[in-house]
Design an enzyme around this catalytic site. Structure first.
Site, PDB file in Angstrom:
ATOM      1  N   TYR A  52      -2.259   9.905  -5.000  1.00  0.00           N
ATOM      2  CA  TYR A  52      -1.478   8.921  -5.575  1.00  0.00           C
ATOM      3  C   TYR A  52      -0.667   9.419  -6.584  1.00  0.00           C
ATOM      4  CZ  TYR A  52      -4.780   6.035  -2.546  1.00  0.00           C
ATOM      5  OH  TYR A  52      -5.424   5.454  -1.343  1.00  0.00           O
ATOM      6  N   SER A 214      -5.357  -2.161   1.768  1.00  0.00           N
ATOM      7  CA  SER A 214      -4.226  -3.176   2.065  1.00  0.00           C
ATOM      8  C   SER A 214      -4.711  -4.697   2.569  1.00  0.00           C
ATOM      9  CB  SER A 214      -3.296  -2.538   3.190  1.00  0.00           C
ATOM     10  OG  SER A 214      -2.603  -1.503   2.621  1.00  0.00           O
ATOM     11  N   PHE A 220       1.598  -1.355   9.101  1.00  0.00           N
ATOM     12  CA  PHE A 220       1.408  -0.167   8.302  1.00  0.00           C
ATOM     13  C   PHE A 220       2.377  -0.316   7.025  1.00  0.00           C
ATOM     14  CE2 PHE A 220       1.267   4.440   7.584  1.00  0.00           C
ATOM     15  CZ  PHE A 220       0.017   4.799   7.254  1.00  0.00           C
ATOM     16  N   GLU A 222       3.801  -2.768   6.040  1.00  0.00           N
ATOM     17  CA  GLU A 222       5.105  -3.599   6.113  1.00  0.00           C
ATOM     18  C   GLU A 222       5.388  -4.699   5.266  1.00  0.00           C
ATOM     19  OE1 GLU A 222       5.902  -4.828  10.394  1.00  0.00           O
ATOM     20  OE2 GLU A 222       4.537  -3.331  10.975  1.00  0.00           O
TER      21      GLU A 222
HETATM   22  N1  LIG Z   1      -7.600   4.971   2.412  1.00  0.00           N
HETATM   23  C1  LIG Z   1      -6.646   4.769   2.517  1.00  0.00           C
HETATM   24  O1  LIG Z   1      -6.097   5.335   3.613  1.00  0.00           O
HETATM   25  C2  LIG Z   1      -5.652   3.758   1.844  1.00  0.00           C
HETATM   26  C3  LIG Z   1      -4.337   3.488   2.124  1.00  0.00           C
HETATM   27  C4  LIG Z   1      -3.642   2.640   1.488  1.00  0.00           C
HETATM   28  C5  LIG Z   1      -4.440   2.117   0.220  1.00  0.00           C
HETATM   29  N2  LIG Z   1      -5.608   2.451  -0.223  1.00  0.00           N
HETATM   30  C6  LIG Z   1      -6.204   1.969  -1.377  1.00  0.00           C
HETATM   31  O2  LIG Z   1      -6.035   0.634  -1.226  1.00  0.00           O
HETATM   32  C7  LIG Z   1      -5.500  -0.213  -2.147  1.00  0.00           C
HETATM   33  C8  LIG Z   1      -4.992  -1.161  -1.851  1.00  0.00           C
HETATM   34  O3  LIG Z   1      -3.902  -0.951  -1.057  1.00  0.00           O
HETATM   35  P1  LIG Z   1      -2.522  -1.724  -1.072  1.00  0.00           P
HETATM   36  O4  LIG Z   1      -1.853  -1.531  -2.517  1.00  0.00           O
HETATM   37  O5  LIG Z   1      -1.602  -1.345   0.031  1.00  0.00           O
HETATM   38  O6  LIG Z   1      -2.979  -3.252  -1.024  1.00  0.00           O
HETATM   39  P2  LIG Z   1      -2.808  -4.648  -1.395  1.00  0.00           P
HETATM   40  O7  LIG Z   1      -3.638  -5.261  -2.261  1.00  0.00           O
HETATM   41  O8  LIG Z   1      -2.595  -5.238  -0.100  1.00  0.00           O
HETATM   42  O9  LIG Z   1      -1.188  -4.619  -2.190  1.00  0.00           O
HETATM   43  C9  LIG Z   1      -0.056  -4.534  -1.592  1.00  0.00           C
HETATM   44  C10 LIG Z   1       1.029  -4.511  -2.675  1.00  0.00           C
HETATM   45  O10 LIG Z   1       1.213  -5.847  -2.698  1.00  0.00           O
HETATM   46  C11 LIG Z   1       1.308  -6.684  -3.885  1.00  0.00           C
HETATM   47  N3  LIG Z   1       0.485  -7.827  -4.052  1.00  0.00           N
HETATM   48  C12 LIG Z   1      -0.903  -7.703  -4.054  1.00  0.00           C
HETATM   49  N4  LIG Z   1      -1.274  -8.987  -4.027  1.00  0.00           N
HETATM   50  C13 LIG Z   1      -0.348  -9.818  -3.855  1.00  0.00           C
HETATM   51  C14 LIG Z   1      -0.287 -11.097  -3.765  1.00  0.00           C
HETATM   52  N5  LIG Z   1      -1.262 -11.819  -4.156  1.00  0.00           N
HETATM   53  N6  LIG Z   1       1.046 -11.778  -3.677  1.00  0.00           N
HETATM   54  C15 LIG Z   1       2.053 -10.783  -3.757  1.00  0.00           C
HETATM   55  N7  LIG Z   1       2.094  -9.554  -3.556  1.00  0.00           N
HETATM   56  C16 LIG Z   1       0.821  -9.016  -3.983  1.00  0.00           C
HETATM   57  C17 LIG Z   1       0.690  -5.550  -4.801  1.00  0.00           C
HETATM   58  O11 LIG Z   1       1.842  -5.564  -5.761  1.00  0.00           O
HETATM   59  P3  LIG Z   1       1.571  -6.085  -7.314  1.00  0.00           P
HETATM   60  O12 LIG Z   1       1.259  -4.878  -8.104  1.00  0.00           O
HETATM   61  O13 LIG Z   1       3.188  -6.377  -7.852  1.00  0.00           O
HETATM   62  O14 LIG Z   1       0.709  -6.929  -7.329  1.00  0.00           O
HETATM   63  C18 LIG Z   1       0.537  -4.230  -3.924  1.00  0.00           C
HETATM   64  O15 LIG Z   1       1.196  -3.290  -4.598  1.00  0.00           O
HETATM   65  C19 LIG Z   1      -4.666   1.146  -2.816  1.00  0.00           C
HETATM   66  O16 LIG Z   1      -4.536   0.929  -4.369  1.00  0.00           O
HETATM   67  C20 LIG Z   1      -5.681   2.291  -2.516  1.00  0.00           C
HETATM   68  O17 LIG Z   1      -6.560   2.485  -3.794  1.00  0.00           O
HETATM   69  C21 LIG Z   1      -6.265   3.455   0.726  1.00  0.00           C
END
Ligand SMILES: NC(=O)c1ccc[n+]([C@@H]2O[C@H](COP(=O)([O-])OP(=O)(O)OC[C@H]3O[C@@H](n4cnc5c(N)ncnc54)[C@H](OP(=O)(O)O)[C@@H]3O)[C@@H](O)[C@H]2O)c1
Length: 304
Positions: A52, A214, A220, A222
């Site tokens: 990361y 996510s 993926f 998106e």
């Molecule tokens: N194991 C794997 O392959 C893998 C892959 C991807 C991610 N991960 C882990 O999973 C965590 C979460 O994944 P992600 O960042 O893709 O997840 P997410 O919680 O779906 O967030 C995606 C992005 O959307 C924004 N967001 C979140 N909540 C929101 C809401 N209620 N309204 C509007 N925008 C919102 C956030 O930005 P803001 O900062 O602006 O809120 C965030 O950067 C990562 O930090 C990582 O630790 C693991």
């Protein structure tokens, strides 16, 4: 915050994990504020990966958490992806990656180490040697995987003596194939296709904690489905239920995952303290069966 046991381990963890992939978006002050807020909410489980921000996310986190006693933090990190190269579960790479994370996180041990994404050339005997060496050296306490199917986990587990505690998988209301396929067993339509070998049931059966990643995205990476014109029915339903509980739609999204009886530990990706607060609030809400299915259907999913 509400807690669960991580897999078969003796580690008690909060039901909402804090993903640190986006930490490079935070400056020092904001990162400190974010970590402090998370801890104030009881969200002391932080999910990292060696890749990361090219390692910067772990460093920014460590600087932000500098004054926090180590035992107050639960640190999970991952290894096995080599950007621009491939995947690498060799003993040599696993050991080197963990040493790098320990250095960047400024800690003597990692609570949970996950293998990030399946390596086609995995040799489970080598993984087992690496895990043994890391455990013996006190560098890693518990082990898990990410994005793995049941046979991959079983192959590993044939050689690895430590229980696989967690499987981090992409899962959200708008990316729920692993739930959908389970309701359409043996049907002829596309939604019935089992793309993951019934990984959700497998994890439940073997006490492996599913960590949805996510939780707010579709496709993926998106984009976020909340307030997204591509998902009008879903947003209308989430807002309706949010109003009934006097919370935000963000809270309902997390509550939908937490309502599943697999006792999952979703990983949020937000870097905003307000959104984190909304995510954490979900731990106090239990959606009804009817609400859970209404949300599922509003996302465009159908029932047999
Ligand atoms: N194991 C794997 O392959 C893998 C892959 C991807 C991610 N991960 C882990 O999973 C965590 C979460 O994944 P992600 O960042 O893709 O997840 P997410 O919680 O779906 O967030 C995606 C992005 O959307 C924004 N967001 C979140 N909540 C929101 C809401 N209620 N309204 C509007 N925008 C919102 C956030 O930005 P803001 O900062 O602006 O809120 C965030 O950067 C990562 O930090 C990582 O630790 C693991």
């Amino acid at each position: 915050m509400k807690t669960i046991q991580l897999g078969k381990t003796n580690l008690t963890v909060p039901v909402v994990a804090v993903g640190c992939m986006g930490f490079t978006r935070l400056d020092k002050t904001d990162a400190e504020r974010f970590v402090k807020t998370a801890l104030d909410f009881g969200a002391n489980f932080f999910d990292h990966a060696d890749i990361y921000g090219g390692g910067r996310s772990e460093e920014i986190f460590a600087a932000a958490a500098a004054g926090v006693p180590r035992e107050k933090l639960i640190l999970q990190t991952k290894c096995g992806i080599r950007p621009g190269v491939a995947f690498d579960f060799s003993k040599r790479h696993i050991l080197a990656s963990v040493d790098g994370s320990l250095k960047r996180l400024k800690t003597g041990y990692i609570d949970v180490l996950l293998l990030h994404r399946p390596d086609a050339l995995v040799e489970p005997e080598e993984v087992a040697e690496a895990f043994d060496a890391l455990q013996k050296a006190g560098k890693v306490r518990h082990f898990g995987v990410s994005n793995q199917n049941p046979f991959q986990i079983q192959l590993l587990q044939r050689f690895v003596k430590q229980p696989i505690a967690a499987n981090q998988l992409q899962l959200s209301i708008a990316h729920a194939q692993m739930i959908t396929a389970g309701m359409r067993v043996n049907m002829a339509d596309g939604a019935a296709i089992d793309r993951d070998g019934s990984v959700l049931d497998f994890c439940r059966l073997h006490d492996i904690t599913v960590q949805p990643w996510s939780p707010f995205q579709y496709g993926f990476f998106e984009g976020v489905f909340l307030d997204n014109p591509k998902f009008p029915a879903l947003n209308a339903k989430l807002n309706e239920i949010a109003a009934a509980y006097k919370v935000t739609a963000t809270t309902v999204v997390m509550a939908w995952l937490l309502r599943h009886p697999a006792k999952m530990q979703p990983v949020t990706g937000t870097t905003k303290t307000e959104r984190l607060k909304d995510c954490v609030r979900a731990a106090d809400i239990v959606l009804s069966r009817e609400e859970w299915y209404e949300i599922y259907l509003a996302a465009g999913n159908t029932l047999p």
